[in-house]
Write a protein that holds these residues in place. Structure first.
Motif, PDB file in Angstrom:
ATOM      1  N   SER A   1      -7.851  11.503   4.211  1.00  0.00           N
ATOM      2  CA  SER A   1      -6.486  10.787   3.998  1.00  0.00           C
ATOM      3  C   SER A   1      -6.516   9.625   2.394  1.00  0.00           C
ATOM      4  O   SER A   1      -8.156   9.591   2.159  1.00  0.00           O
ATOM      5  CB  SER A   1      -5.962   9.727   4.807  1.00  0.00           C
TER       6      SER A   1
ATOM      7  N   GLN B   1      -1.048  11.802   3.004  1.00  0.00           N
ATOM      8  CA  GLN B   1      -2.199  12.476   4.315  1.00  0.00           C
ATOM      9  C   GLN B   1      -3.083  13.770   2.855  1.00  0.00           C
ATOM     10  O   GLN B   1      -1.932  14.387   1.812  1.00  0.00           O
ATOM     11  CB  GLN B   1      -1.314  12.558   5.244  1.00  0.00           C
TER      12      GLN B   1
ATOM     13  N   THR C   1      -5.312   6.186   1.283  1.00  0.00           N
ATOM     14  CA  THR C   1      -4.656   4.540   0.712  1.00  0.00           C
ATOM     15  C   THR C   1      -4.925   3.912  -0.099  1.00  0.00           C
ATOM     16  O   THR C   1      -6.324   3.869  -0.783  1.00  0.00           O
ATOM     17  CB  THR C   1      -5.134   3.635   1.910  1.00  0.00           C
TER      18      THR C   1
ATOM     19  N   VAL D   1       0.085   5.593   1.459  1.00  0.00           N
ATOM     20  CA  VAL D   1      -0.654   6.208   2.172  1.00  0.00           C
ATOM     21  C   VAL D   1      -0.321   7.407   1.975  1.00  0.00           C
ATOM     22  O   VAL D   1       0.685   8.209   2.140  1.00  0.00           O
ATOM     23  CB  VAL D   1      -0.829   6.091   4.056  1.00  0.00           C
TER      24      VAL D   1
ATOM     25  N   ARG E   1     -10.993   4.722   1.308  1.00  0.00           N
ATOM     26  CA  ARG E   1      -9.581   3.644   1.229  1.00  0.00           C
ATOM     27  C   ARG E   1      -9.349   3.623  -0.723  1.00  0.00           C
ATOM     28  O   ARG E   1      -9.655   3.503  -1.096  1.00  0.00           O
ATOM     29  CB  ARG E   1     -10.216   2.077   1.160  1.00  0.00           C
TER      30      ARG E   1
ATOM     31  N   ARG F   1       0.257  -1.323  -0.293  1.00  0.00           N
ATOM     32  CA  ARG F   1       0.210  -0.661  -0.444  1.00  0.00           C
ATOM     33  C   ARG F   1       1.142   1.359   0.131  1.00  0.00           C
ATOM     34  O   ARG F   1       2.079   1.067  -0.034  1.00  0.00           O
ATOM     35  CB  ARG F   1      -0.794   0.566   1.184  1.00  0.00           C
TER      36      ARG F   1
END
Length: 374
Positions: A44, A24, A46, A22, A374, A20
């Motif tokens: 956020s 922000q 992901t 990630v 997500r 993954r």
């Protein structure tokens, strides 16, 4: 990771190799919406790394992710997605005809011509015969389950500003294909169903394509239809990295693959159109254009890119499409329709027929009931 500079709506905060990424929210992002709210809306984001598109589809159907970064859904997955959409479990969005169709291109480099055991690949009439021999609607029906349109040139009809009908249309006509092949001196001299040239060499060549992908299935249909007019095609399936390596080395007869244009405006993709371009797939990085039709395309593309007159640019590019359609250094068969699937949480989805279909406007994406996605 927070020290990485960027102007985007998000900053990378975590990277787990093979799993993954990630991101922000970038508090210094410059854009605001019409109400003056600073973008992005999400706190956020992901990105799960899922190599297989089928596995990615299953994760979306199971509610484990909210959208597919790899783009539109595959034809074979549509029924499952449609059933869930009818139940209100997810949302389907029609983005129109895609802008980046797969295509079959040939290795037309001088080095290959000097060493090739398939000299007929360098004959325009042979390539035209191939285009006549393939039933594009059969690819639409069998591979894309109707979710595609037949095309005859390098610009998808989804690109409304630049698509031209000037490219010759090769209606499915096996008799015409056989006529062109016979005129090129190719005949079944030993009765085995495969054409032979005047030396007695079978008309056989290999096509590299991607394993486990819809383009591999399309290549199988093309292979079967060319066999009906006596052309034998050996399919070699590789991953994209392997295909790229073979292309770089010039170690191939033909490739059935695709590319993503950086812009819908051809003037911004000159690396593909100009003979000197490294992305001029069939004969890249030419010191000088050869043959003459290559120079003509160069001249037209320079003209197209140097004037601000839209009508003049469109006329020049229509002529480029006509020449490409006659010479056929690459053959185009179908352009798939693009359908995007998202979870019901996703808000403000603005799909485009060009990858990345949703993430191009990631700063305005939002998620219902949460600040993240997500």
């Amino acid at each position: 990771l927070t020290d990485v500079a960027g102007l985007g709506p998000f900053v990378l905060t975590e990277h787990v190799s093979g799993q993954r990424l990630v991101f922000q929210r970038n508090p210094r992002y410059f854009r605001h919406d019409a109400a003056g709210v600073q973008l992005p809306y999400l706190d956020s984001l992901t990105l799960a790394i899922v190599a297989d598109q089928g596995a990615e589809a299953l994760r979306l159907q199971a509610g484990e992710i909210d959208l597919m970064a790899n783009g539109d859904i595959r034809p074979q997955d549509y029924a499952g997605f449609k059933g869930l959409a009818d139940k209100g479990s997810l949302r389907l969005i029609d983005a129109g005809v895609g802008l980046d169709p797969d295509f079959l291109w040939f290795n037309l480099t001088p080095a290959r011509q000097a060493s090739s055991s398939a000299p007929w690949l360098f004959q325009r009439e042979f390539r035209q015969a191939m285009s006549y021999a393939v039933d594009r609607q059969a690819i639409v029906n069998a591979v894309y389950l109707g979710a595609a349109v037949p095309i005859f040139g390098p610009v998808s009809p989804g690109n409304l500003r630049w698509h031209s009908a000037a490219a010759p249309r090769y209606a499915f006509d096996q008799a015409k294909a056989r006529q062109l092949l016979a005129a090129a001196g190719l005949a079944d001299r030993n009765g085995d169903g495969i054409l032979d040239d005047r030396r007695g060499t079978p008309v056989r060549f290999s096509v590299l394509t991607q394993a486990g992908h819809v383009r591999g299935r399309a290549a199988e249909v093309i292979q079967a239809q060319l066999r009906q007019v006596g052309i034998a095609v050996d399919l070699v399936t590789l991953d994209p990295g392997g295909i790229f390596q073979r292309w770089q080395k010039g170690d191939y007869d033909a490739i059935y693959f695709g590319l993503q244009a950086s812009s819908t405006d051809p003037a911004l993709n000159l690396d593909f159109w100009l003979s000197s371009g490294s992305g001029h797939f069939w004969n890249p990085s030419q010191a000088s254009p050869s043959p003459a039709w290559e120079k003509r395309i160069d001249d037209l593309m320079h003209e197209q890119a140097s004037t601000a007159d839209l009508a003049a640019r469109q006329r020049a590019f229509a002529e480029v499409q006509r020449i490409m359609g006659e010479e056929l250094p690459a053959i185009y068969f179908v352009a798939p329709k693009v359908t995007i699937a998202t979870s019901m949480r996703v808000r403000n989805a603005t799909p485009a027929p060009q990858a990345p279909q949703l993430l191009w406007s990631v700063d305005t994406l939002a998620a219902a009931g949460a600040g993240g996605s997500r």
